[in-house]
Design a protein around this motif. Structure first.
Motif, mmCIF file in Angstrom:
data_model
loop_
_atom_site.group_PDB
_atom_site.id
_atom_site.type_symbol
_atom_site.label_atom_id
_atom_site.label_comp_id
_atom_site.label_asym_id
_atom_site.label_seq_id
_atom_site.Cartn_x
_atom_site.Cartn_y
_atom_site.Cartn_z
ATOM 1 N N ARG B 90 33.576 -3.645 3.156
ATOM 2 C CA ARG B 90 32.416 -4.197 3.827
ATOM 3 C C ARG B 90 31.110 -3.735 3.159
ATOM 4 N N VAL B 112 40.142 -9.937 5.817
ATOM 5 C CA VAL B 112 41.343 -9.571 5.061
ATOM 6 C C VAL B 112 42.566 -9.990 5.879
ATOM 7 N N VAL B 119 41.989 -10.345 9.853
ATOM 8 C CA VAL B 119 41.116 -9.366 10.504
ATOM 9 C C VAL B 119 39.721 -9.545 9.923
ATOM 10 N N PHE B 120 38.743 -9.751 10.811
ATOM 11 C CA PHE B 120 37.372 -9.957 10.349
ATOM 12 C C PHE B 120 36.694 -8.610 10.115
ATOM 13 N N ILE B 121 36.186 -8.436 8.893
ATOM 14 C CA ILE B 121 35.581 -7.167 8.476
ATOM 15 C C ILE B 121 34.066 -7.199 8.676
ATOM 16 N N GLU B 122 33.477 -8.359 8.512
ATOM 17 C CA GLU B 122 32.037 -8.477 8.687
ATOM 18 C C GLU B 122 31.700 -9.899 9.081
ATOM 19 N N VAL B 136 33.729 -8.729 14.584
ATOM 20 C CA VAL B 136 34.116 -7.722 13.600
ATOM 21 C C VAL B 136 35.198 -6.840 14.206
ATOM 22 N N GLY B 137 36.275 -6.637 13.461
ATOM 23 C CA GLY B 137 37.411 -5.874 13.981
ATOM 24 C C GLY B 137 38.378 -6.732 14.768
#
Lengths: 289, 289
Positions: B90, B112, B119-122, B136-137
């Motif tokens: 990120r 990713v 999974v959303f990182i940002e 996020v998360g």
């Protein structure tokens, strides 16, 4: 008859605490470790570390790369993102931090207090701004940075006394290291509503920080701007930072639209420390690589 | 003689896994819970949850608010921020995501693959942009979003087959739900180097996503832009997203200046699941509040 030899390790301490001891062996400078490095840094026998690490990998809390080395797993990042004082605060504050960063093109930081240290929740690097030592998720002393001075000025008295009792780390010639200097500085912070760290962390940087309040009015975080020393005066920067801090405080208030539902006043955590977290800057075992 | 009644709970399963089972009971919709809520969601007796939660609080992995309710602790957020595939990726990608967001004023996302999910990182929300479901998360199916289609198109064959074997969730009338439709779509992604999700998640949004490669050339993440359907064509958006993806890939390459030192190719984690993580959308116990 119970097998005393095999039962013994389970009785040496809580398993959860020992698993955490493995996790906190990872730091910004030790993000990827072999089993033996992990054993050294966690100060546990290889066999114990191997058993616990295998459990942590099975849960996704740790991951192994193609060489077999360990790093913190995405699963733990996902769970950690639910911490109200971490990701929750960060998401709420981010638009205001971005505004401040874009208007000034300087470094903008968001931090909270954990026990007697600062934890940085977000950092937006300005275009061509002065280099700073901080890292998201990293810790720092309360006594040197602008955000630290704000968080210390509004901390419970017992926390203030614990910090002032020392030892107080010196970063530059201008770092305040006596209780008397710090008491005067903290009184100034409370009187003016902002803190100035003038070349007290690095010799070329000046930061100005302001407190963020929750709904009931307690200080729960601090925002700062960090500039090259000499490029702007604290008196110019203070209103900018204070305005951002007030906007974030407003967004934190439960009566605000889209206000947070989670608690913003967790109990004080100063006593909740485990082995490893107080070793900042002093690794217990020399890394022989 | 050992006390069988007291010893029994320690033998029902690995303690670390049960502690993780408590932590994964927290979700975006259950960020703060009482002991009894936690017991219901973790599907463990109150006495067991109380004992483990006390250990987790002592370590700082959980925190309690002034009402005694539990939430994820800042300590866990700090440790999680060391995950190379989370915060590491990120931080490296953020400047490029901000550029894309500021140029287009639309939603920009970084994600990713973890097993068979995204999974959303940002996520950077554009000014006045179309509302999106992601957090996020947070997790999402691989089959509906643009980033999901990219990550699935370049996933190992066994992951692709597992996903295509279903069940495949439907979000709108346009969501692809058959293996045949998806196979054709994935072939298109690989042929063109980008994916389009046209009203397949919500009826008013279109997203275009492109793959992010690591040094050796493997796809490790995806970036996307999400716009109101009808406001821009996929052919216009694709070069923008692909350019951002290539810039992030370049930054990820170990030969680049400031390239990452941590491993970017952890082993596949599809089998590393624990109770609770596969219950998305289907809570095991009805919340009776």
């Amino acid at each position: 008859m119970p097998d005393q030899r095999r039962a013994a390790p389970e009785r040496t301490g809580p398993v959860v605490a020992r698993a955490l001891q493995i996790l906190v062996a990872f730091t910004a400078h030790h993000r990827v470790m072999t089993l033996s490095e992990l054993s050294r840094r966690a100060r546990m026998p290889i066999s114990t570390v191997h058993r616990l690490a295998t459990e942590l990998v099975a849960c996704g809390a740790l991951e192994r790369d193609s060489t077999g080395s360990y790093h913190i797993g995405l699963r733990l990042w996902e769970i950690g993102s639910l911490a109200p004082r971490g990701q929750g605060l960060r998401e709420l504050a981010l638009p205001f931090l971005e505004d401040l960063s874009q208007v000034t093109r300087e470094n903008v930081q968001l931090a909270v207090r954990e026990g007697t240290e600062v934890v940085f929740i977000e950092r937006i690097a300005g275009t061509g701004a002065v280099p700073v030592l901080t890292r998201v998720g990293g810790r720092f002393a309360l006594t040197a940075t602008g955000v630290g001075l704000v968080l210390l000025a509004y901390a419970p008295l017992d926390v203030q006394e614990q910090v002032l009792a020392g030892p107080i780390e010196r970063y530059t010639e201008r770092t305040m290291t006596t209780a008397g200097q710090l008491r005067a500085a903290l009184a100034q912070v409370r009187a003016h509503g902002y803190a100035v760290s003038d070349r007290q962390v690095t010799t070329d940087a000046l930061s100005v920080a302001a407190p963020i309040h929750d709904g009931p009015g307690d200080v729960v975080a601090a925002v700062s701007i960090v500039v090259h020393y000499g490029s702007a005066s604290p008196q110019t920067l203070a209103p900018l930072v204070q305005t951002s801090a007030r906007a974030i405080s407003r967004a934190l208030s439960p009566s605000a639209p889209n206000g947070p539902s989670a608690a913003w006043k967790p109990e004080d955590h100063q006593t909740r420390r485990i082995a490893g977290t107080v070793q900042r800057g002093r690794p217990p075992v020399r890394d022989t690589r």
